[in-house]
Motif scaffolding. Sequence first.
Motif, PDB file in Angstrom:
ATOM      1  N   VAL A 144     -12.581 -27.223  24.950  1.00 17.12           N
ATOM      2  CA  VAL A 144     -12.008 -28.391  25.627  1.00 17.12           C
ATOM      3  C   VAL A 144     -12.906 -28.814  26.788  1.00 17.12           C
ATOM      4  O   VAL A 144     -13.161 -30.003  27.006  1.00 17.12           O
ATOM      5  N   VAL A 145     -13.413 -27.833  27.520  1.00 17.16           N
ATOM      6  CA  VAL A 145     -14.291 -28.114  28.663  1.00 17.16           C
ATOM      7  C   VAL A 145     -15.671 -28.564  28.194  1.00 17.16           C
ATOM      8  O   VAL A 145     -16.210 -29.566  28.683  1.00 17.16           O
ATOM      9  N   CYS A 146     -16.251 -27.838  27.226  1.00 16.79           N
ATOM     10  CA  CYS A 146     -17.630 -28.110  26.794  1.00 16.79           C
ATOM     11  C   CYS A 146     -17.762 -29.436  26.054  1.00 16.79           C
ATOM     12  O   CYS A 146     -18.743 -30.155  26.231  1.00 16.79           O
ATOM     13  N   TYR A 147     -16.788 -29.748  25.217  1.00 17.40           N
ATOM     14  CA  TYR A 147     -16.892 -30.948  24.393  1.00 17.40           C
ATOM     15  C   TYR A 147     -16.056 -32.110  24.912  1.00 17.40           C
ATOM     16  O   TYR A 147     -16.104 -33.218  24.359  1.00 17.40           O
ATOM     17  N   LEU A 151      -6.924 -30.976  24.301  1.00 20.26           N
ATOM     18  CA  LEU A 151      -6.298 -30.015  23.402  1.00 20.26           C
ATOM     19  C   LEU A 151      -5.350 -30.720  22.432  1.00 20.26           C
ATOM     20  O   LEU A 151      -5.225 -30.320  21.273  1.00 20.26           O
ATOM     21  N   GLU A 152      -4.703 -31.777  22.901  1.00 19.15           N
ATOM     22  CA  GLU A 152      -3.784 -32.529  22.038  1.00 19.15           C
ATOM     23  C   GLU A 152      -4.521 -33.127  20.839  1.00 19.15           C
ATOM     24  O   GLU A 152      -3.972 -33.210  19.732  1.00 19.15           O
ATOM     25  N   ALA A 153      -5.765 -33.541  21.065  1.00 17.37           N
ATOM     26  CA  ALA A 153      -6.557 -34.112  19.971  1.00 17.37           C
ATOM     27  C   ALA A 153      -6.904 -33.033  18.942  1.00 17.37           C
ATOM     28  O   ALA A 153      -6.911 -33.289  17.729  1.00 17.37           O
ATOM     29  N   ALA A 165       2.657 -28.197  12.719  1.00 19.35           N
ATOM     30  CA  ALA A 165       1.790 -27.370  13.580  1.00 19.35           C
ATOM     31  C   ALA A 165       1.609 -28.090  14.910  1.00 19.35           C
ATOM     32  O   ALA A 165       0.599 -28.747  15.170  1.00 19.35           O
ATOM     33  N   ASP A 166       2.618 -27.976  15.782  1.00 16.79           N
ATOM     34  CA  ASP A 166       2.657 -28.786  17.001  1.00 16.79           C
ATOM     35  C   ASP A 166       2.269 -28.030  18.265  1.00 16.79           C
ATOM     36  O   ASP A 166       2.492 -28.501  19.376  1.00 16.79           O
ATOM     37  N   SER A 167       1.706 -26.830  18.112  1.00 16.76           N
ATOM     38  CA  SER A 167       1.225 -26.082  19.273  1.00 16.76           C
ATOM     39  C   SER A 167      -0.019 -25.302  18.861  1.00 16.76           C
ATOM     40  O   SER A 167      -0.236 -25.032  17.676  1.00 16.76           O
ATOM     41  N   LEU A 168      -0.826 -24.930  19.843  1.00 15.49           N
ATOM     42  CA  LEU A 168      -2.076 -24.231  19.529  1.00 15.49           C
ATOM     43  C   LEU A 168      -1.811 -22.889  18.863  1.00 15.49           C
ATOM     44  O   LEU A 168      -2.505 -22.519  17.911  1.00 15.49           O
ATOM     45  N   ILE A 169      -0.818 -22.165  19.339  1.00 14.26           N
ATOM     46  CA  ILE A 169      -0.545 -20.848  18.756  1.00 14.26           C
ATOM     47  C   ILE A 169      -0.115 -20.982  17.297  1.00 14.26           C
ATOM     48  O   ILE A 169      -0.472 -20.145  16.455  1.00 14.26           O
ATOM     49  N   LYS A 170       0.646 -22.030  16.978  1.00 18.57           N
ATOM     50  CA  LYS A 170       1.027 -22.280  15.585  1.00 18.57           C
ATOM     51  C   LYS A 170      -0.204 -22.603  14.743  1.00 18.57           C
ATOM     52  O   LYS A 170      -0.359 -22.108  13.623  1.00 18.57           O
TER      53      LYS A 170
END
Length: 204
Positions: A144-147, A151-153, A165-170
């Motif tokens: 997220v920082v480098c590019y 995170l939502e994208a 799949a509506d969360s990163l952990i999912k």
Amino acid sequence: MSQSNVSASRNRTHKLTVTAMLSAVAFILMFIEFPIPALIPSFVKMDISDLPELLAAFSLGPIYGVAVTFLKNLLHIVFKGTSSAYVGELCNFLLGAVFSLAAGFIYQRKKSRKSALVGAIIGAALMAIVSVPLNYFVVYPAYVVCYGMPLEAIIGMYQAILPSADSLIKCLTIFNMPFTFCKGMLDVLLCFLIYKPLSPLLHK
């Protein structure tokens, strides 16, 4: 120099030579990657660069498998550089080290085709499990920082395949963990197919 010392020196030289050779092959294989967009977002790519470290773990010992993983990523940094502040290379090293160390350790305890298969499957499973917290806490925040991609994208790319799949952990649990396991099992399959023909080269 005694015969035993000569033999030990030759054995050490052989192991270092094979380690260097497999590391070079692994480095080359890192460039041969392809996406599977129907199953996982296209920025996550399939490759077989863990295959040489598995060969090293079985033929030389688990530490040599880890060494191949390290040298592969070191060569990648030296010759290609990094676009993720070394986070991608660190992740690749840690996952490959878990894979080869577990597989090689189990095989070394009882050298048989069955133990090699059990070790490789356990190694692939551990690699898949470790990938979830490693990606969640280290890799994706760094990307997220480098590019500069929100995170939502990133999550949206997963949701294009599976809306729930509506969360990163999912996303990591549903997509990345099985994908990493399958990636490891592809390396296992190829290893079992080519290990015997390569055996004269891998062993003295």
